[in-house]
Scaffold this motif. Structure first.
Motif, PDB file in Angstrom:
ATOM      1  N   GLU A   1       0.852  -1.186   0.000  1.00 17.34           N
ATOM      2  CA  GLU A   1       0.000   0.000   0.000  1.00 17.34           C
ATOM      3  C   GLU A   1       0.896   1.247   0.000  1.00 17.34           C
ATOM      4  OE1 GLU A   1      -3.120  -0.326  -0.293  1.00 17.34           O
ATOM      5  OE2 GLU A   1      -3.728  -2.211   0.628  1.00 17.34           O
ATOM      6  N   ILE A   2       0.341   2.337  -0.511  1.00 19.61           N
ATOM      7  CA  ILE A   2       1.082   3.603  -0.460  1.00 19.61           C
ATOM      8  C   ILE A   2       0.753   4.255   0.888  1.00 19.61           C
ATOM      9  CG2 ILE A   2       1.410   5.873  -1.535  1.00 19.61           C
ATOM     10  CD1 ILE A   2       0.570   4.528  -4.191  1.00 19.61           C
ATOM     11  N   VAL A   3       1.780   4.334   1.719  1.00 17.23           N
ATOM     12  CA  VAL A   3       1.582   4.751   3.109  1.00 17.23           C
ATOM     13  C   VAL A   3       2.318   6.066   3.378  1.00 17.23           C
ATOM     14  CG1 VAL A   3       1.970   4.122   5.523  1.00 17.23           C
ATOM     15  CG2 VAL A   3       1.376   2.346   3.872  1.00 17.23           C
ATOM     16  N   TYR A   4       1.602   6.979   3.999  1.00 15.71           N
ATOM     17  CA  TYR A   4       2.221   8.223   4.472  1.00 15.71           C
ATOM     18  C   TYR A   4       2.102   8.272   5.989  1.00 15.71           C
ATOM     19  CZ  TYR A   4       2.811  10.298  -0.154  1.00 15.71           C
ATOM     20  OH  TYR A   4       3.217  10.573  -1.426  1.00 15.71           O
ATOM     21  N   LEU A   5       3.188   8.675   6.623  1.00 17.43           N
ATOM     22  CA  LEU A   5       3.214   8.782   8.081  1.00 17.43           C
ATOM     23  C   LEU A   5       3.457  10.243   8.455  1.00 17.43           C
ATOM     24  CD1 LEU A   5       3.380   7.317  10.886  1.00 17.43           C
ATOM     25  CD2 LEU A   5       5.805   6.934  10.414  1.00 17.43           C
ATOM     26  N   GLY A   6       2.538  10.809   9.211  1.00 15.75           N
ATOM     27  CA  GLY A   6       2.686  12.197   9.648  1.00 15.75           C
ATOM     28  C   GLY A   6       2.947  12.252  11.143  1.00 15.75           C
TER      29      GLY A   6
ATOM     30  N   ARG B   1       6.253   6.889   3.202  1.00 11.99           N
ATOM     31  CA  ARG B   1       6.551   8.278   2.845  1.00 11.99           C
ATOM     32  C   ARG B   1       6.211   9.188   4.023  1.00 11.99           C
ATOM     33  NH1 ARG B   1       4.810   4.883  -1.157  1.00 11.99           N
ATOM     34  NH2 ARG B   1       5.619   5.231  -3.236  1.00 11.99           N
ATOM     35  N   TYR B   2       6.870  10.326   4.039  1.00 11.95           N
ATOM     36  CA  TYR B   2       6.601  11.269   5.115  1.00 11.95           C
ATOM     37  C   TYR B   2       5.483  12.220   4.722  1.00 11.95           C
ATOM     38  CZ  TYR B   2       6.982  14.453   8.950  1.00 11.95           C
ATOM     39  OH  TYR B   2       6.666  15.211  10.042  1.00 11.95           O
ATOM     40  N   TRP B   3       4.503  12.328   5.568  1.00 10.07           N
ATOM     41  CA  TRP B   3       3.370  13.242   5.364  1.00 10.07           C
ATOM     42  C   TRP B   3       3.755  14.552   6.034  1.00 10.07           C
ATOM     43  CZ3 TRP B   3      -1.999  11.940   8.057  1.00 10.07           C
ATOM     44  CH2 TRP B   3      -2.879  13.006   7.869  1.00 10.07           C
ATOM     45  N   GLU B   4       4.077  15.511   5.193  1.00 15.45           N
ATOM     46  CA  GLU B   4       4.534  16.829   5.686  1.00 15.45           C
ATOM     47  C   GLU B   4       3.348  17.538   6.327  1.00 15.45           C
ATOM     48  OE1 GLU B   4       7.617  18.829   6.456  1.00 15.45           O
ATOM     49  OE2 GLU B   4       7.985  17.509   4.744  1.00 15.45           O
TER      50      GLU B   4
ATOM     51  N   ILE C   1      -1.258   7.867   8.156  1.00 15.45           N
ATOM     52  CA  ILE C   1      -1.235   7.590   9.590  1.00 15.45           C
ATOM     53  C   ILE C   1      -0.634   8.780  10.318  1.00 15.45           C
ATOM     54  CG2 ILE C   1      -0.281   6.031  11.344  1.00 15.45           C
ATOM     55  CD1 ILE C   1      -0.417   4.063   8.695  1.00 15.45           C
ATOM     56  N   LEU C   2      -1.375   9.256  11.288  1.00 10.75           N
ATOM     57  CA  LEU C   2      -0.958  10.474  11.982  1.00 10.75           C
ATOM     58  C   LEU C   2      -0.599  10.169  13.433  1.00 10.75           C
ATOM     59  CD1 LEU C   2      -0.644  13.540  11.810  1.00 10.75           C
ATOM     60  CD2 LEU C   2      -3.070  13.756  12.370  1.00 10.75           C
TER      61      LEU C   2
END
Ligand SMILES: Nc1ncnc2c1ncn2[C@@H]1O[C@H](COP(=O)(O)OP(=O)(O)O)[C@@H](O)[C@H]1O
Ligand SMILES: [Mg+2]
Length: 208
Positions: free
Chosen positions: A31-36, A59-62, A79-80
């Motif tokens: 899955e395409i995952v962003y972590l903030g 990936r980093y969620w800016e 994901i925050l």
């Protein structure tokens, strides 16, 4: 896109640990995952920076307190991770941006007291009253052999919220986090891991 926030105003209850494990699980499943990370301490961001490049990318969620940006459109899971003491306007803002909230609670008396107030604040917010967000509770760092664990379950029973799973206390969470890994990067097939994490991962992909 699934937008998941991990929150509890009490520090040290396992928010960052949960956030990075969820991120790595879904990343491992292509899955395409962003972590903030809304925490000034930036634990999740530092973990991400230490993560070996050959592992499934996260990936980093800016995102910052001042400018609350939504994750990129191509994202499957956002994901925050959030800081200790999150409440009031900032909590409301974050709740408006997500579909699910995970609340880790350890069996320490202080955690339980802080969490009770947090549940009350959550219940009073519009996003929760209008059922726009789902709340799930995770017993964190538990030892099922202890009286403290029984007390935690008794405490959680008082609220009308699902206890999605309980994650056992293990030194391995600490060791993995130091090197940009999660336990899923080491032994994703372990039965003990599966029993503990599977209900949570299923809950995260369920529709509300
Ligand atoms: N299930 C667990 N077993 C053992 N240690 C844990 C577990 N979950 C978290 N920890 C450790 O507890 C500490 C606090 O966890 P952390 O995720 O940073 O909490 P928070 O983000 O809520 O402040 C960290 O050192 C982490 O490695
Ligand atoms: Mg943290």
């Amino acid at each position: 896109m699934r937008k998941i926030m991990v929150a509890n105003p009490k520090g040290g209850c396992g928010k960052s640990t949960l956030a990075i494990h969820i991120a790595s699980w879904f990343a491992r499943h292509d899955e395409i995952v962003y972590l903030g990370d809304l925490d000034r301490q930036q634990s999740s961001r530092h973990w991400l920076a230490a993560r070996p490049g050959h592992l499934a990318p996260i990936r980093y969620w800016e995102i910052s307190e001042e400018a609350f940006q939504m994750p990129p459109k191509n994202c499957n899971f956002a994901i925050l991770d959030t800081p200790a003491g999150l409440h009031g306007k900032r909590l409301k803002e974050a709740l408006n941006a997500v579909d699910k909230v995970l609340v880790p609670v350890s069996s320490s008396r202080f955690d339980m007291l802080a969490t009770r107030e947090f549940f009350e604040e959550l219940a009073a917010t519009k996003a929760v009253r209008k059922e726009r967000v789902d709340i799930g509770v995770v017993g964190m760092r538990v030892d099922v052999r202890t009286h403290a664990f029984v007390q935690l379950l008794e405490f959680l029973e008082r609220f009308d919220l699902p206890v999605v799973t309980c994650i056992a206390q293990s030194q391995r969470y600490l060791q993995a986090a130091d090197t940009g890994l999660t336990l899923f990067d080491n032994d994703s097939n372990s039965t003990a891991m599966d029993i503990q994490w599977r209900p949570l991962l299923n809950w995260l992909v369920s529709r509300h």
